[in-house]
Design an enzyme around this catalytic site. Sequence first.
Site, mmCIF file in Angstrom:
data_model
loop_
_atom_site.group_PDB
_atom_site.id
_atom_site.type_symbol
_atom_site.label_atom_id
_atom_site.label_comp_id
_atom_site.label_asym_id
_atom_site.label_seq_id
_atom_site.Cartn_x
_atom_site.Cartn_y
_atom_site.Cartn_z
ATOM 1 N N SER A 108 107.708 -26.916 15.300
ATOM 2 C CA SER A 108 108.432 -26.491 16.508
ATOM 3 C C SER A 108 109.798 -26.962 17.394
ATOM 4 O O SER A 108 110.965 -27.721 16.373
ATOM 5 C CB SER A 108 107.667 -25.392 17.595
ATOM 6 N N ASP B 164 121.436 -32.164 11.350
ATOM 7 C CA ASP B 164 122.546 -30.778 10.060
ATOM 8 C C ASP B 164 123.910 -31.647 11.359
ATOM 9 O O ASP B 164 125.064 -31.209 9.987
ATOM 10 C CB ASP B 164 122.475 -29.423 10.767
ATOM 11 N N LYS C 71 107.610 -25.208 10.927
ATOM 12 C CA LYS C 71 107.217 -24.351 11.881
ATOM 13 C C LYS C 71 108.654 -23.725 12.575
ATOM 14 O O LYS C 71 109.183 -24.414 13.526
ATOM 15 C CB LYS C 71 106.071 -24.529 13.317
#
Length: 585
Positions: free
Chosen positions: A325, A336, A350
Amino acid sequence: MRLFRKIRKISLLLTGIGCAMISAAQAAPKKQPTTLQNTADSAAVAAQRCDLEIGRSMETFFNIFREVNLYYVDTTSPKKIVKIAADAMLEGLDPYTEYLPAEEMADFETMTTGKYAGLGALIRKSSDGRWVEIAEPYRGTPSDRAGLKAGDRILSVDGVDMAGREVAFASDRMRGKAGTVATLVIAPIADTTQTRTVRVKRERIAIPAVPYYGWVSDSVGRDSVGYIRLNSFTEKCADEVRTALNALQQQGGEAMRGLVLDLRGNTGGILGEAVKIVGFFVPRNTVVVTTRGRMPQMNSTYRTVGEPIAPTVPLVVLIDRSSASASEIVAGALQDLDRAVVIGQRSFGKGLVQSTRPVGENGYVKLTSAKYYTPSGRCIQALDYSHRNEDGSVGAVPDSLIASFRTAGGRMVYDGGGIMPDVRISPEYLGKFTAILMGLGYVDDFANRYAANHAPESDFAVDDTTYAAFCDFMDDKPIAFESGTERLLKQLRRMAEREKYADRIASQLDTVAAKIREDKRTELQVFGPEIREVLGDAVATRWFYDAGRIARQLRRDNVVRRAAEVLLDRSEYTRIVTMQNTDKK
């Protein structure tokens, strides 16, 4: 009859709603639609059918509820029936959607805020199963200030006997309104033959999200790599990370050559706190995560606010299979943005966002309302709960549907199930025998007694004498994979006594018992090195709290050591964040 009238009133209201829907549908004027109008009308008809289905379903539910409560042979609990029905209704959606009645909201608040009103101590069941005892008092809390120690047996709380009680029962009695006093009768670990009455004032307890921060020494022993352990994304955890980061920067100055942010075992929490933490390392107004749901109000883009406090410090994020999460938001966003090297194992996967909605009687439904997407556009949800197999099970995202994405610098990353690390390190596990000793509480039992009878040592290690004492301590302790044999042996002794064979076979039974003890001693020697380490960790926790245990574990943590190597090798660090693609699976 009052209950009957209430239920009937609700049922008639729902029936009226359903009839109104039907009437509205029948009264709707007919037109000759264009292609666009035809599409819009089809959507309207589908919506009407959905509304009608909801009305009919709710009428059926209330009719069943009414008949059961009026005519079932035994007395029923409407509240319990509703809870069972709600749980069954939500079970088929996903594991994170659940009904939270008012009495469970305190636990939910603790999970999300890290705060509760109580004494500030972990408790556990004693290894013999007869008592609840203190497992660990948090530093500086009422229990710690009152002198409670790990291993202290709780005999009663506010006059309620705790013999044979479960941990949840004792926990409920120890919690309460801040400012009230809990009266505990305990048998201190240092002298279990005596009892002591302790009065402890309950306070609002804040469980630290950052239990430890410090330094990882380099190859020549210099403290040049900072380390922050973040256990949960609870309310204001970003403030704790900020405090730790500022302290390390002030201590290290220009000598600080990198930072390790450890998210291993962190199952997530509040999304907003994750966004704040990413903002410490990237420029203002950087996109961290996007959420998309079925309802337009669930679609949001979260950006960093404020200037970063460590925009150029080389960074490693540690993850494992339990990182989920919000942990994956932080790791995925920094990966990223080519801002950090991610090291460890593939994360949990998740990619679902939960929201709480009030449903009456001070209860809430916690439901999955959106999916989140990292800056590159990938969703890392690993399981597809919207398409179940015939048996009700769900499957992982198949390889054929895994898509590739590009980081800010053009590196290849993938969706389809968790964050894949840039540097993968296989997990290390304790041996089964060692895990059993810990699970049965024997390691904690020995550590409790040792810590209570010895002065704290900052560089404590379990030497041969101490380990021999532990082996002696284990002589009469049943162990899971041998306990069946030991139980049968005890039964055989009792049977032999009843049937007058005891004297004739006593020597043989003693030989078998000795053999069992011999096998246990063999296992204790085979797994001796790792058992010594976990014993040392347990003793350090008693003396120096959670921070002492973590600091001790860092000295032998191969993943942290690899992270430090990457940070100190600037060419390797640069190559990874600028050129290296992640594995697909």
